[in-house]
Design a protein around this motif. Structure first.
Motif, PDB file in Angstrom:
ATOM      1  N   TYR A 177      -1.990  13.473  -1.872  1.00 23.52           N
ATOM      2  CA  TYR A 177      -2.016  12.518  -2.833  1.00 23.52           C
ATOM      3  C   TYR A 177      -0.687  12.457  -3.532  1.00 23.52           C
ATOM      4  O   TYR A 177      -0.247  11.575  -3.587  1.00 23.52           O
ATOM      5  CB  TYR A 177      -3.269  13.149  -3.906  1.00 23.52           C
ATOM      6  CG  TYR A 177      -4.430  12.931  -3.323  1.00 23.52           C
ATOM      7  CD1 TYR A 177      -5.009  12.256  -1.999  1.00 23.52           C
ATOM      8  CD2 TYR A 177      -5.539  13.607  -4.260  1.00 23.52           C
ATOM      9  CE1 TYR A 177      -6.381  12.413  -1.942  1.00 23.52           C
ATOM     10  CE2 TYR A 177      -6.969  13.782  -3.826  1.00 23.52           C
ATOM     11  CZ  TYR A 177      -7.389  13.079  -2.864  1.00 23.52           C
ATOM     12  OH  TYR A 177      -8.608  13.348  -2.245  1.00 23.52           O
TER      13      TYR A 177
ATOM     14  N   GLN B 148       0.759  -1.094   0.211  1.00 27.00           N
ATOM     15  CA  GLN B 148       0.081  -0.080  -0.016  1.00 27.00           C
ATOM     16  C   GLN B 148       0.760   1.166   0.019  1.00 27.00           C
ATOM     17  O   GLN B 148       0.651   2.356  -0.872  1.00 27.00           O
ATOM     18  CB  GLN B 148      -0.981  -0.016   1.185  1.00 27.00           C
ATOM     19  CG  GLN B 148      -1.956   1.141   1.259  1.00 27.00           C
ATOM     20  CD  GLN B 148      -2.979   1.134   2.347  1.00 27.00           C
ATOM     21  OE1 GLN B 148      -2.743   0.259   3.401  1.00 27.00           O
ATOM     22  NE2 GLN B 148      -3.701   2.116   2.421  1.00 27.00           N
TER      23      GLN B 148
ATOM     24  N   GLN C  12       1.023   3.974  -2.989  1.00 24.93           N
ATOM     25  CA  GLN C  12       0.739   5.390  -2.904  1.00 24.93           C
ATOM     26  C   GLN C  12       1.929   6.312  -3.283  1.00 24.93           C
ATOM     27  O   GLN C  12       1.581   7.407  -3.686  1.00 24.93           O
ATOM     28  CB  GLN C  12       0.354   5.729  -1.398  1.00 24.93           C
ATOM     29  CG  GLN C  12      -1.137   5.255  -1.078  1.00 24.93           C
ATOM     30  CD  GLN C  12      -1.388   5.198   0.383  1.00 24.93           C
ATOM     31  OE1 GLN C  12      -2.164   4.714   0.852  1.00 24.93           O
ATOM     32  NE2 GLN C  12      -0.753   6.268   0.944  1.00 24.93           N
TER      33      GLN C  12
ATOM     34  N   CYS D 273      -4.365   8.217   0.113  1.00 23.09           N
ATOM     35  CA  CYS D 273      -4.596   7.652  -1.462  1.00 23.09           C
ATOM     36  C   CYS D 273      -6.245   8.126  -1.846  1.00 23.09           C
ATOM     37  O   CYS D 273      -7.020   7.732  -0.954  1.00 23.09           O
ATOM     38  CB  CYS D 273      -4.666   6.145  -1.470  1.00 23.09           C
ATOM     39  SG  CYS D 273      -4.783   5.215  -3.023  1.00 23.09           S
ATOM     40  N   PRO D 274      -6.305   8.639  -2.951  1.00 16.33           N
ATOM     41  CA  PRO D 274      -7.668   9.165  -3.328  1.00 16.33           C
ATOM     42  C   PRO D 274      -8.436   7.911  -3.598  1.00 16.33           C
ATOM     43  O   PRO D 274      -8.345   6.818  -4.035  1.00 16.33           O
ATOM     44  CB  PRO D 274      -7.377   9.932  -4.744  1.00 16.33           C
ATOM     45  CG  PRO D 274      -6.188   9.528  -5.263  1.00 16.33           C
ATOM     46  CD  PRO D 274      -5.380   9.000  -4.220  1.00 16.33           C
ATOM     47  N   ASP D 275      -9.744   8.268  -3.166  1.00 17.41           N
ATOM     48  CA  ASP D 275     -10.889   6.903  -3.417  1.00 17.41           C
ATOM     49  C   ASP D 275     -10.944   6.958  -5.166  1.00 17.41           C
ATOM     50  O   ASP D 275     -10.665   7.957  -5.756  1.00 17.41           O
ATOM     51  CB  ASP D 275     -12.009   7.318  -2.648  1.00 17.41           C
ATOM     52  CG  ASP D 275     -12.789   8.379  -3.002  1.00 17.41           C
ATOM     53  OD1 ASP D 275     -12.928   8.873  -4.353  1.00 17.41           O
ATOM     54  OD2 ASP D 275     -13.489   9.189  -2.279  1.00 17.41           O
ATOM     55  N   LEU D 276     -11.628   6.000  -5.300  1.00 16.90           N
ATOM     56  CA  LEU D 276     -11.820   5.705  -6.901  1.00 16.90           C
ATOM     57  C   LEU D 276     -12.800   6.889  -7.631  1.00 16.90           C
ATOM     58  O   LEU D 276     -12.353   7.247  -8.890  1.00 16.90           O
ATOM     59  CB  LEU D 276     -12.600   4.561  -7.220  1.00 16.90           C
ATOM     60  CG  LEU D 276     -11.740   3.292  -6.848  1.00 16.90           C
ATOM     61  CD1 LEU D 276     -12.649   1.895  -7.116  1.00 16.90           C
ATOM     62  CD2 LEU D 276     -10.367   3.173  -7.580  1.00 16.90           C
ATOM     63  N   GLY D 277     -13.703   7.330  -6.935  1.00 12.59           N
ATOM     64  CA  GLY D 277     -14.183   8.766  -7.645  1.00 12.59           C
ATOM     65  C   GLY D 277     -13.425   9.842  -7.762  1.00 12.59           C
ATOM     66  O   GLY D 277     -13.731  10.515  -8.935  1.00 12.59           O
ATOM     67  N   LYS D 278     -12.246   9.982  -6.798  1.00 14.89           N
ATOM     68  CA  LYS D 278     -11.608  11.143  -6.897  1.00 14.89           C
ATOM     69  C   LYS D 278     -10.540  10.647  -7.944  1.00 14.89           C
ATOM     70  O   LYS D 278     -10.174  11.655  -8.855  1.00 14.89           O
ATOM     71  CB  LYS D 278     -10.849  11.622  -5.691  1.00 14.89           C
ATOM     72  CG  LYS D 278     -10.115  12.862  -5.634  1.00 14.89           C
ATOM     73  CD  LYS D 278     -10.718  14.012  -5.927  1.00 14.89           C
ATOM     74  CE  LYS D 278     -11.794  14.322  -4.693  1.00 14.89           C
ATOM     75  NZ  LYS D 278     -12.798  15.371  -4.984  1.00 14.89           N
TER      76      LYS D 278
END
Length: 78
Positions: free
Chosen positions: A44, A5, A9, A50-55
Motif C-alpha cells: 500500500y 491509477q 496509488q 491499492c487498498p479496497d474501500l473497506g480497508k
C-alpha cells in the motif's frame, strides 16, 4: 487511465506513510492493527497495491482521520 491509477496509488502511498509516521507507528504495528501482513501494508505504502474501500475505512480508523483523506490524496500531498 492507467497513468492516473499509478499516480493515485503513489500519492495514496505517500499519504499513508505520512499518516503512519504522524501516528508514531511502524509498518509492522500498522499492519497488525489492520489485520494484514506487513508485506501487504508495504505494498500500500509503495503504491504497488491499492487498498479496497473497506480497508481504506479501517486505515482511517487506525490513524484517526476521515476516510476521504485517502480518496483524493493528491490534494494533501505538497
Amino acid at each position: 487511465m492507467e497513468h492516473y491509477q499509478s499516480e493515485f496509488q503513489t500519492n495514496l502511498g505517500q499519504m499513508l506513510r505520512m499518516q503512519r509516521k504522524n501516528a508514531g507507528l511502524s509498518q509492522s504495528e500498522t499492519a497488525k492493527k489492520l489485520g494484514i501482513s506487513r508485506t501487504s501494508y508495504v505494498y500500500y505504502e509503495t503504491g504497488k497495491v491499492c487498498p479496497d474501500l473497506g480497508k481504506v475505512k479501517k486505515i482511517a480508523e487506525v490513524f484517526g482521520v476521515e476516510p476521504s483523506l485517502f480518496l483524493i490524496p493528491e490534494q494533501f500531498i505538497a
